[in-house]
Every structure is written in C-alpha cells, then in structure tokens.
Design an enzyme around this catalytic site. Sequence first.
Site, PDB file in Angstrom:
ATOM      1  N   TYR A  18     -11.030 -14.786   2.321  1.00  0.00           N
ATOM      2  CA  TYR A  18     -12.068 -14.908   1.291  1.00  0.00           C
ATOM      3  C   TYR A  18     -12.580 -16.348   1.198  1.00  0.00           C
ATOM      4  O   TYR A  18     -12.500 -16.973   0.152  1.00  0.00           O
ATOM      5  CB  TYR A  18     -11.534 -14.446  -0.074  1.00  0.00           C
ATOM      6  CG  TYR A  18     -10.924 -13.069  -0.003  1.00  0.00           C
ATOM      7  CD1 TYR A  18     -11.750 -11.945  -0.011  1.00  0.00           C
ATOM      8  CD2 TYR A  18      -9.557 -12.895   0.124  1.00  0.00           C
ATOM      9  CE1 TYR A  18     -11.210 -10.688   0.094  1.00  0.00           C
ATOM     10  CE2 TYR A  18      -9.012 -11.630   0.228  1.00  0.00           C
ATOM     11  CZ  TYR A  18      -9.837 -10.533   0.200  1.00  0.00           C
ATOM     12  OH  TYR A  18      -9.290  -9.295   0.311  1.00  0.00           O
ATOM     13  N   TYR A 146      -5.564  -2.355  -5.754  1.00  0.00           N
ATOM     14  CA  TYR A 146      -5.911  -3.016  -4.496  1.00  0.00           C
ATOM     15  C   TYR A 146      -5.220  -2.276  -3.351  1.00  0.00           C
ATOM     16  O   TYR A 146      -4.005  -2.064  -3.401  1.00  0.00           O
ATOM     17  CB  TYR A 146      -5.488  -4.495  -4.487  1.00  0.00           C
ATOM     18  CG  TYR A 146      -5.787  -5.128  -3.146  1.00  0.00           C
ATOM     19  CD1 TYR A 146      -7.095  -5.525  -2.825  1.00  0.00           C
ATOM     20  CD2 TYR A 146      -4.801  -5.263  -2.176  1.00  0.00           C
ATOM     21  CE1 TYR A 146      -7.399  -6.042  -1.579  1.00  0.00           C
ATOM     22  CE2 TYR A 146      -5.101  -5.795  -0.920  1.00  0.00           C
ATOM     23  CZ  TYR A 146      -6.406  -6.180  -0.630  1.00  0.00           C
ATOM     24  OH  TYR A 146      -6.700  -6.676   0.614  1.00  0.00           O
ATOM     25  N   ASP A 247       0.852   3.739  -2.486  1.00  0.00           N
ATOM     26  CA  ASP A 247       0.717   2.534  -1.681  1.00  0.00           C
ATOM     27  C   ASP A 247       1.807   1.566  -2.148  1.00  0.00           C
ATOM     28  O   ASP A 247       1.663   0.899  -3.172  1.00  0.00           O
ATOM     29  CB  ASP A 247      -0.689   1.947  -1.890  1.00  0.00           C
ATOM     30  CG  ASP A 247      -0.878   0.631  -1.163  1.00  0.00           C
ATOM     31  OD1 ASP A 247       0.105   0.074  -0.654  1.00  0.00           O
ATOM     32  OD2 ASP A 247      -2.037   0.158  -1.118  1.00  0.00           O
ATOM     33  N   LYS A 276       3.729  -5.275   4.385  1.00  0.00           N
ATOM     34  CA  LYS A 276       4.170  -6.586   3.889  1.00  0.00           C
ATOM     35  C   LYS A 276       5.617  -6.960   4.267  1.00  0.00           C
ATOM     36  O   LYS A 276       5.818  -7.568   5.300  1.00  0.00           O
ATOM     37  CB  LYS A 276       3.907  -6.692   2.398  1.00  0.00           C
ATOM     38  CG  LYS A 276       2.397  -6.825   2.108  1.00  0.00           C
ATOM     39  CD  LYS A 276       2.095  -7.480   0.776  1.00  0.00           C
ATOM     40  CE  LYS A 276       0.673  -8.013   0.728  1.00  0.00           C
ATOM     41  NZ  LYS A 276      -0.332  -7.035   0.323  1.00  0.00           N
TER      42      LYS A 276
HETATM   43  C1  LIG Z   1      -1.509  -6.363   0.827  1.00  0.00           C
HETATM   44  C2  LIG Z   1      -1.770  -4.974   0.411  1.00  0.00           C
HETATM   45  C3  LIG Z   1      -2.548  -4.103   1.215  1.00  0.00           C
HETATM   46  C4  LIG Z   1      -3.210  -4.541   2.484  1.00  0.00           C
HETATM   47  O1  LIG Z   1      -2.300  -4.923   3.471  1.00  0.00           O
HETATM   48  P1  LIG Z   1      -2.816  -5.860   4.689  1.00  0.00           P
HETATM   49  O2  LIG Z   1      -1.612  -6.000   5.554  1.00  0.00           O
HETATM   50  O3  LIG Z   1      -3.271  -7.144   4.068  1.00  0.00           O
HETATM   51  O4  LIG Z   1      -3.928  -5.125   5.351  1.00  0.00           O
HETATM   52  C5  LIG Z   1      -2.710  -2.795   0.768  1.00  0.00           C
HETATM   53  N1  LIG Z   1      -2.158  -2.366  -0.371  1.00  0.00           N
HETATM   54  C6  LIG Z   1      -1.397  -3.176  -1.154  1.00  0.00           C
HETATM   55  C7  LIG Z   1      -0.784  -2.625  -2.401  1.00  0.00           C
HETATM   56  C8  LIG Z   1      -1.201  -4.503  -0.794  1.00  0.00           C
HETATM   57  O5  LIG Z   1      -0.478  -5.307  -1.597  1.00  0.00           O
END
Ligand SMILES: *Cc1c(COP(=O)(O)O)cnc(C)c1O
Length: 434
Positions: A18, A146, A247, A276
């Site tokens: 960003y 997100y 997620d 992550k």
């Molecule tokens: C960081 C994150 C993503 C995206 O993962 P990237 O490896 O950056 O593409 C998706 N969902 C959540 C909840 C995240 O914290």
Amino acid sequence: MTELSNLQFDAQHLWHPYSSVKNPPLLHEVISAEGVYLTLDDGRKIIDGMSSWWSAIHGYAHPRLNAAAKAQLDQMSHVMFGGLTHDPAVSLARRLIAMTDASLQHVFLADSGSVSVEVAIKMAIQYWFAQGKTDKQQLLSLRGGYHGDTFGAMAVCDPVNGMHSHFAKVLPQHLFAPTPTCREDAHWQDSDIAAMRSLIEANHHQLAAVIVEPLVQGAGGMRFYCPQYLRELRSLCDQHNVLLIFDEIATGFGRTGHLFAYEAAGIVPDILCLGKALTGGYMTLAATLCQSKVAEGIAADGQGILMHGPTFMGNPLACRVACESIDILLESNWQQQVLSIEHQLNTELSDLSAHSLVKDVRVKGAIGVVELTISVEPFMAWLPAFIVEQGVWIRPFGALIYIMPPYIISTEQLSQLTMAIKAIVNKVSESVKS
Ligand SMILES: *Cc1c(COP(=O)(O)O)cnc(C)c1O
C-alpha cells in the site's frame, strides 16, 4: 556516478505494501533477524512486535526451521505438483488433518493467504454448482473483515475500507452483515445476530457461503467478538443450506489461545483457510481445508474438478518448513506461552484505558490492541522512526496500535513492547496538543 544506496534505490523503484511511488514510505533496512530481534543496517537490534505480520510465531532463525529448510534444499527445492507428489506435501497434509477437526479431511495447498481464500470461494461455488444450484454464487461476509488483496478476496473485505471504491465495476457484488459487537458470551443478546439472520433468510437461494474471520477481525480493525456468534452462525448456515468458511489465516496456530479459533465455539466450518504462521514466517504458503461433504460434493457432477492449480502449488521447501513449524508448536508449551502473554498484556496495557487519547484497550491471546480516538496516519512521517528509537518494531494503522509478538518472547522483551506502546500514545498525544 556514485551508486544509489539501497534506501535511495528502493525509494525510486520498489513498491511496498500500500505505497505510493510519489511519496515513498519511510523505511528501515533490516540485515538479519534472530529470536525476537531484527538487526538494522546501523547495528541496532529492535524487538519485533508484529512477528512479520503475525507469522514468525517461533521467532527468527530458529535452528530447527533453518535445518529443515537447508535439508530440503539439498533434496529438492521445488517440483511441479501436477502428476507428481512428494513427502513434504503429504507430511504437511497429514499434520493439518491430524491437528484440525476430524471432519476436515481434504487439503488444498495454496501459495498465499489470499489465494487460499480464492480457493475457498471456488470450493463453495463449485459445491453448489455440482448439485445443480447454479444460482448459489454469492457470498455473505462481515463489515470490518479482511480476507486478502486479490479480486475474489477483496470482494468479501469490508466494503468501505476494503478498497471497493477503486474497483467497483469489476468486483463481484456480495452481501455484508454488521460487525459483531458481543465481546463475551455472558453478554450475548439475540440482537447481535439479528441482521446476519435476516440476510441469510432473505438471500439463501443465492448464497454459496458465509465467510468470516472467527473471534478476531484482524487487518480490518483488530476487533474481537464472542464465540456464541459463531455457534449461532453455524446453525443458521445449516438451516438454510449455506456453507460456512472460516478464514483463520490470522487466528490459526494458537494466536487466540486456541489452536484454532473455531475450537473456542465448539463448532467446525465447512471450509477452513490457514496461512501466515503456517511456515513459522519463513516463506509464503497457505492451505484450504474442507470437509468430505464439500470435496465429494464438488466431485459429484460430471468431471467434478476443483478449478485451481498454481505453478508453485505444494512447494516442497515451504511444506517441509511448515511441517517443522507445526512440530515445534505442538511440542512446545504454546498454550502457557500465549496465556502468559495475554496476562502480561492485560496487566501492562490496562492503565492506558484511562488515557484521554485512548478509546479502547483489548487483549485476546497473544494480541494486544490499543485503539486511539484519532488516526495516526497524519503522524506517519515521523512515527516509524520514533518507534524504532524505542527499540521495537510496531506498525500502527488507522487508530490502532497493536502487537502480535512471537510466542517465544520473554517477559522483559514484552515489557519493552508495552512501554513502547505507552511512549507512542504519549508522543502522539503531545503532538496533537501542540
Ligand atoms: C493476511 C490475511 C489474509 C491474506 O493473506 P496473504 O498471505 O497476505 O495473501 C487473508 N485473511 C486474513 C484473515 C489475513 O489476516
């Protein structure tokens, strides 16, 4: 002509997350990292309160992770996953299946968190498509969520702060329920889920899935909410034939004090995204797990092929490091580590709630958040340098100053982070007044 320094060259040619090429961000150059420390080019060692975006849970240059990577490098770094398989991928799938709920039996190895969300969305849509329910292609997510930066993932991020306005004409249109507000199960009120219930009841014929970050909304605002919301959501999805995607890219692998956040609610999603911390922060890798019902459902129509297959799918180097990271985690006393971090964060941050610039202080597991009454963005020209002067690495965004340290952090190191947070709050407060 003298050669440009790394920082000068970077400012002219490299994009950062960003960032603008016109107004390049203030940067610090890291030359190495070990334990909880990043070493800068001027020799300073700073404590990483971010775990490199929540991933380096065991700290940097962990001897076992280094050894695993080196050994795998000598064996093979990469080989295509189409038509071939290998022990690192199979071993990782064995571990992921063993450590998650018994109903999650199928694993797709993706190259990043965003891609694992794309795959989850494809799984959900293909599942209904295979049953002839071709209308069920829409998603329902939460405001303040997100889920990543690729188009499919971006479309389920918060519609206001999630970049939608830039891409309005090309983003698929999905539905959004209000951000959950219940903090504790003890304070549960049916009104907390009422808007979500109405949306599901009114739209289930078009809905393929609901996608949420369970318990903690991360990059969309670092908000916590109660497990009862997830139990209610699970039963609404079951009643109305809508799949449920969790997620857990940020919450997975112990961050909230539970190995996976769904455990706190005692329910299981149909599809689970992990990323992550999967490789302990060593390299990019993510996974999308699903229940047999979903995998078999996708396979039910003619060909039943899941339509995804990236070049670096199942990268052996990343898979081997992920296996080692999971072993380190499960052999460690991570529950105790996360609990101690939670306890210390509560103790050391709580007095900030009385500060006039502070709106809220909240802690869950190894996550500490101080929400200010104002955004720090106007101060970002000098704030990062001030933070580094405190001997730490913290990256505030919006009105949020937060930390998600490596689980191995010591009491003294964690105190240094909480003292730095206080110094940041005071410094911002002074510059607001002057
Ligand atoms: C960081 C994150 C993503 C995206 O993962 P990237 O490896 O950056 O593409 C998706 N969902 C959540 C909840 C995240 O914290």
